[in-house]
Each structure stands twice: as C-alpha cells, then as structure tokens.
Enzyme design. Structure first.
Site, mmCIF file in Angstrom:
data_model
loop_
_atom_site.group_PDB
_atom_site.id
_atom_site.type_symbol
_atom_site.label_atom_id
_atom_site.label_comp_id
_atom_site.label_asym_id
_atom_site.label_seq_id
_atom_site.Cartn_x
_atom_site.Cartn_y
_atom_site.Cartn_z
ATOM 1 N N GLU A 268 0.887 -1.181 0.000
ATOM 2 C CA GLU A 268 0.000 0.000 0.000
ATOM 3 C C GLU A 268 0.911 1.213 0.000
ATOM 4 O O GLU A 268 1.350 1.683 1.054
ATOM 5 C CB GLU A 268 -0.879 -0.003 1.257
ATOM 6 C CG GLU A 268 -1.828 -1.173 1.353
ATOM 7 C CD GLU A 268 -3.037 -1.045 0.440
ATOM 8 O OE1 GLU A 268 -3.183 -0.008 -0.236
ATOM 9 O OE2 GLU A 268 -3.829 -1.992 0.392
ATOM 10 N N CYS A 302 -2.315 9.251 2.287
ATOM 11 C CA CYS A 302 -1.965 8.623 1.010
ATOM 12 C C CYS A 302 -2.968 9.027 -0.063
ATOM 13 O O CYS A 302 -2.643 9.089 -1.242
ATOM 14 C CB CYS A 302 -1.917 7.111 1.160
ATOM 15 S SG CYS A 302 -3.374 6.447 1.972
HETATM 16 P P1 NAD Z 1 8.114 5.501 4.766
HETATM 17 O O1 NAD Z 1 8.201 4.805 3.464
HETATM 18 O O2 NAD Z 1 9.178 6.463 5.127
HETATM 19 O O3 NAD Z 1 8.031 4.434 5.969
HETATM 20 C C1 NAD Z 1 6.984 3.492 6.049
HETATM 21 C C2 NAD Z 1 7.444 2.308 6.876
HETATM 22 O O4 NAD Z 1 8.433 1.586 6.138
HETATM 23 C C3 NAD Z 1 8.102 2.670 8.207
HETATM 24 O O5 NAD Z 1 7.684 1.748 9.180
HETATM 25 C C4 NAD Z 1 9.578 2.520 7.903
HETATM 26 O O6 NAD Z 1 10.368 2.240 9.036
HETATM 27 C C5 NAD Z 1 9.569 1.333 6.960
HETATM 28 N N1 NAD Z 1 10.732 1.213 6.082
HETATM 29 C C6 NAD Z 1 11.504 2.197 5.578
HETATM 30 N N2 NAD Z 1 12.455 1.682 4.772
HETATM 31 C C7 NAD Z 1 12.282 0.341 4.770
HETATM 32 C C8 NAD Z 1 12.959 -0.745 4.138
HETATM 33 N N3 NAD Z 1 14.003 -0.554 3.326
HETATM 34 N N4 NAD Z 1 12.489 -1.991 4.359
HETATM 35 C C9 NAD Z 1 11.419 -2.220 5.151
HETATM 36 N N5 NAD Z 1 10.760 -1.230 5.795
HETATM 37 C C10 NAD Z 1 11.181 0.043 5.604
HETATM 38 O O7 NAD Z 1 6.685 6.258 4.771
HETATM 39 P P2 NAD Z 1 6.095 7.318 5.804
HETATM 40 O O8 NAD Z 1 6.802 8.628 5.645
HETATM 41 O O9 NAD Z 1 5.979 6.721 7.171
HETATM 42 O O10 NAD Z 1 4.600 7.446 5.247
HETATM 43 C C11 NAD Z 1 4.252 8.232 4.142
HETATM 44 C C12 NAD Z 1 4.148 7.411 2.866
HETATM 45 O O11 NAD Z 1 3.269 6.298 3.068
HETATM 46 C C13 NAD Z 1 3.522 8.192 1.726
HETATM 47 O O12 NAD Z 1 4.178 7.873 0.528
HETATM 48 C C14 NAD Z 1 2.073 7.713 1.711
HETATM 49 O O13 NAD Z 1 1.418 7.896 0.491
HETATM 50 C C15 NAD Z 1 2.266 6.272 2.058
HETATM 51 N N6 NAD Z 1 1.038 5.687 2.600
HETATM 52 C C16 NAD Z 1 0.321 4.835 1.794
HETATM 53 C C17 NAD Z 1 -0.878 4.312 2.260
HETATM 54 C C18 NAD Z 1 -1.708 3.407 1.389
HETATM 55 O O14 NAD Z 1 -2.594 2.750 1.917
HETATM 56 N N7 NAD Z 1 -1.475 3.332 0.087
HETATM 57 C C19 NAD Z 1 -1.328 4.605 3.562
HETATM 58 C C20 NAD Z 1 -0.553 5.449 4.347
HETATM 59 C C21 NAD Z 1 0.628 5.989 3.861
#
Ligand code: NAD
Length: 514
Positions: A268, A302
């Site tokens: 997601e 998102c």
């Molecule tokens: P992020 O990508 O910085 O982090 C999300 C999660 O991924 C965190 O728990 C982080 O620790 C983990 N993570 C980071 N690098 C990783 C790796 N290499 N391997 C595994 N895990 C890793 O995102 P954010 O800043 O917390 O949230 C914002 C983003 O999330 C935006 O792009 C938003 O659109 C998206 N989002 C999408 C949805 C959806 O349902 N499509 C919902 C909420 C947020």
C-alpha cells in the site's frame, strides 16, 4: 497533558514516563536491546520519551515465537477467533477518546480526524467478526464421474505488518483484525515516528487476551525499529506474507526482498491523487470536497488530493474561490476544536514541501497562495504551514511525484478524454475523483477506459474511504488490497481439493494411460 494521555493507555512503564519497551507481547514488555529512539510531538517539538529499538537477535526470536503461535492459532475455530476480535472492538470503543488523543499527540492530526481513525479500527473489528463465519470456499463441478472438487481457505502463517506514520492505527487494524480471524499471528513494525500508538494498541490486545486463555501468547508482537528491522522481516522465509504501507521507494525495497525468497507481499504505497472538475459540476459541493481532500491531515494522507484538473470554462471562477477558502483555514494546535490544519510531521517534511514549491515555480508554476511557515509564538516548535495552491501545466515534471505535504497543483483541460489522460498520466494509481452532473462523463470516468486507480469516486473527494470496500491502488501504488470486500483472501492459503468417491481412476482431460 501528554503524561495523562500516555498514562491512561497504560503504556508508561517507568515512573518518569521517559522509557518505553521496544518489544511488546502479551502480558509482558521487553526492553529493546537496540539503539534508543527519542520521541517528540509534532505539535510543539516537546519530548514524549525514549523508546528502545529491538536488536537483530530479538527480531529472530519474535519470528520464531510467531511461528510457534501459528501452530496453535490455526486450530482455534475461526468464529472463536472472531470472538476475540469482537472483544478487541469493544476495548477500542471504550478507549476511543484516549487513543484519538494519542494519535493527535504523536502524529499531529486534528482530534476529529484522530477519533475517525480509531472509529475505523472499531469498524474493521465489526467487519472481521462477521467475516469469521464467512471464510467461504467454492464447490466446483468436476469433469470426472464420481468426483467432487472444492476450494478451502486455510490460515497462511505469520504476517508482518510494516506501517507508515500517518495512519498509525487504522492500517494496522485492517491487517490485524482480518489476519486474526484468518488464523495468522502478527508481527508489527510500526513507523519509528509513531511507536507509542503501536504500544497502546498492543496493550489493548494484551489486556483482552487475558480472557482468552486458549490463545497463544505471541498472537501479536510489536517490534520497534527502522527500515533495517523491516528488511529483516521482509527477508525471513518464516513470514509468508509481508504487508507494507509507506512510500514507493520503501515498497520497491520490500517487494524486491520478499520476491527474492518467493514470499508474498501486500503493498500500500504512495498516491498522486487527482480530481477532475467538469463544467457541469456542482461547484459548492466540489469546493468543500477539494478543501477537505487537499488539506486534511495537513496533506499527509496517502489519498490526499494533489492534482486538480479543472475545465477551462470554470477555472477562473473556481480558483479564486478556492484560494479564499485556503486563506481562511484555521491552522493550529490539533487539540484546538476550531483547528482544521495541524502541523507537518517534522522539519524534513517542511523542507520537502519548500523544495517542491521551488521546483514547481522553476518549471513554470505560479504560487496562487500559501506555502509559508506559520510563525506564531504559540505554535513554535512545530512545523505548521499554510497549505499551498500552485497553478501549473500538467506537463511539468513536479506533478509526477508525491510530496507528502499540502500542495495542490491546479491545471486546466478542454475535453473529458484529455482530463482522464492527464489524471492517469502519473506513475501512481491510488485514488481519483470526478465532479460532474453529466451521466456520460461520470460513466466514462468509471469505465475500463476511465480512471486507472484502485479508488474512483463520483462527486466525492479522493480521501476518506470506508472500510467495507477493498482499499488500495494500482501501478506504483503497489497493487495491494486491504480492509473490506474479499481482501481477506490475501491473508489465507487457498487449497483446491479433488475427491474421488468412485471405483475407477479416470484422469483429467480424458487422458488414457494404459
Ligand atoms: P516511509 O516509506 O518512510 O516508511 C513506512 C514504513 O516503512 C516505516 O515503518 C519505515 O520504518 C519502513 N521502512 C523504511 N524503509 C524500509 C525498508 N528498506 N524496508 C522495510 N521497511 C522500511 O513512509 P512514511 O513517511 O511513514 O509514510 C508516508 C508514505 O506512506 C507516503 O508515501 C504515503 O502515500 C504512504 N502511505 C500509503 C498508504 C496506502 O494505503 N497506500 C497509507 C498510508 C501511507
């Protein structure tokens, strides 16, 4: 206030409220053996405490415990698993106010939206309880005499949930409540920007499980850590499904790691959501929907509206009215009941917003309003911004990317087919909307040649989905579906069974083998 909120949820372990565990299981909390993480509220930068992240060795023992728990959980009947989820829903109902306050404190959402997020947890619990008696398979007509074919859905195994900061409870609950009724234990790695919300949810699970003696201890475990911990979960062959929510770059890394071991991932990821406002649109309705979709959660959803594609005949009327609404937005402390726009999550988000506005201007865009930091004494320490509107050509490269901040790019169109092409012409495919009173336009938008997104709405904004539908997006958004409809099938193993109750052994396709 912060101590009261944290204490009420029972997640403060030490008298000075400064340390929390990094790893939490049923009835016990272990101190993480990894580096300490200092937590600050986006409201005023005030310190919330320190959380200890987990070590690599601790993650391995968590995965082992989840696998042991799976062997027990899969034997507990699904309706009984549903009963656990029913009680979890009741517990979330009782603590709705406190949990909502914690989301506001840790993530900066206005309280109304935070309470809405907890309501989403409650709603998915209700959905999952019903589902626990409806994990139906098909019976299929066999081509062979005296044979019967059927499908069964079995528990899959431990599920890792990696979640983003902006929905610190709702997205976890979509995965968790459905997984529990499907018979899978959970390992949750929340965002390192929102670990307290995770610990509060875990405390509710621990307390509720006290009444469910037959359930294994490790049905739900939380590990606090960064992307490396996420990668360790993604790489483990003992975790059949990794459900990851976050940015597109994060999703690419998770997908690659999980695919390398031929595991299953449910992604997601980021959106770049657009709304088309047609010449026949009800402008009053559209204006309200635009403002909520674009500035709600300070543009950090998102599904936030990022691109507004307006018919050329109405843009000169709509844009000034939209800018007027923007200028009167109450920006401030998310606990203040008149506030509609709270803070950005941190300074990095503010910098990214400024950088994108700068690039948009370099690429020919005009800043219509907003974009400045709100400099008020009572808001010092937080990153409060005026939501921005930028008028820009749809070919500008900046409109291809998601900036996780309140910037709305406004562009014009002449023909509906052109508007749909602009809308679909980005890498992401999460949410989309059209405002129109023209049946032909709305049906075209929803048709196979219309919006290419996972969510397509008519006369509704891009953000604010209900749990009953399957949630998720196409293309770079990752293709995953969570929450309602038949998204539960992602969390189960499908077995096709063929039974011969006759005295012959006929082969399929009529093959004669001597
Ligand atoms: P992020 O990508 O910085 O982090 C999300 C999660 O991924 C965190 O728990 C982080 O620790 C983990 N993570 C980071 N690098 C990783 C790796 N290499 N391997 C595994 N895990 C890793 O995102 P954010 O800043 O917390 O949230 C914002 C983003 O999330 C935006 O792009 C938003 O659109 C998206 N989002 C999408 C949805 C959806 O349902 N499509 C919902 C909420 C947020």
């Amino acid at each position: 206030m912060k101590n009261r909120i944290i204490e009420q949820l029972g997640i403060a372990l030490d008298s000075d409220n400064s340390r929390f565990p990094g790893l939490a299981r049923r009835g016990l909390a272990e101190v993480g053996q990894g580096a300490a993480l200092s937590l600050h509220s986006p409201i005023d930068g005030g310190r919330l405490g320190t959380v200890n992240q987990v070590s690599t060795g601790q993650v391995s023992s968590v995965i082992e415990a989840a696998n042991n728990a799976f062997r027990e959980l899969r034997n507990i009947p699904a309706p009984r698993r549903g009963e656990l989820v029913r009680q979890l829903g009741n517990a979330f109902r009782q603590k709705k106010q406190q949990l909502g306050e914690l989301i506001s404190l840790e993530c900066g959402k206005i309280l109304q939206e935070s309470l809405g997020e907890v309501q989403e947890v409650i709603d998915i619990c209700d959905f999952a309880v019903g589902l626990s008696r409806q994990l139906h398979g098909l019976t299929i007509a066999s081509e062979r005499p005296e044979h019967r074919m059927m499908e069964q859905w079995h528990p899959l195994g431990p599920v890792a949930v990696i979640s983003a900061f902006n929905f610190p409870m709702a997205v976890w609950s979509w995965n968790t409540m459905i997984s529990i009724v499907c018979g899978n234990p959970l390992v949750w790695k929340p965002s390192e920007k929102a670990p307290l919300c995770a610990l509060a949810c875990q405390k509710i699970i621990s307390d509720t499980l006290a009444e469910f003696e037959e359930f294994p201890e490790a049905i739900s475990q939380v590990v606090i850590g960064d992307g490396e911990v996420g990668q360790q979960l993604a790489a483990s062959p003992d975790i059949p499904l990794v459900s990851a929510t976050g940015s597109v770059p994060m999703g690419r890394k998770v997908a690659t790691t999980v695919a390398a071991r031929l595991g299953r991932s449910l992604l997601e990821l980021g959106g770049n959501n657009a709304m088309i406002v047609a010449s026949s649109a009800d402008i009053e309705l559209a204006l309200r929907a635009i403002v909520f979709s674009a500035v709600g959660t300070c543009g950090q959803r998102c599904t936030s509206l990022r691109r507004l594609i307006v018919h050329e005949s109405i843009i000169d009327n709509l844009l000034p009215r939209l800018a007027d609404s923007y200028r009167s937005l109450p920006i401030g402390n998310p606990f203040d009941s008149i506030t509609l726009v709270g803070p950005l999550i941190d300074q990095q988000a503010y910098r990214q917003m400024q950088q994108s506005i700068g690039l948009a201007r370099e690429q020919g865009g005009t800043l219509v309003c907003g974009g400045n930091r709100v400099e008020k004494a009572e808001l010092s320490g937080g990153w409060y911004v005026e939501p921005a509107i930028v008028s820009i050509d749809h070919n500008a490269p900046i409109v291809q990317q998601e900036t996780f901040a309140p910037i709305l790019y406004v562009m014009r169109y002449r023909e509906i087919e052109q508007a749909i092409a602009i809308q679909n012409g980005v890498p992401q495919g999460l949410s989309s909307a059209i405002f129109t009173t023209n049946l032909r336009e709305s049906e075209l938008f929803l048709s196979s040649v219309g919006s290419d997104c996972g969510l397509a709405n008519v006369n509704i904004g891009t953000s604010g989905a209900e749990i009953g539908g399957a949630f998720g997006g196409e293309k770079a958004t990752g293709g995953g579906r969570e929450s309602g409809s038949d998204a539960w099938k992602n969390y189960m193993r499908r077995a096709t069974n063929t039974i011969n109750y006759g005295h012959q052994i006929p082969l399929a396709q009529g093959i004669n083998f001597g």
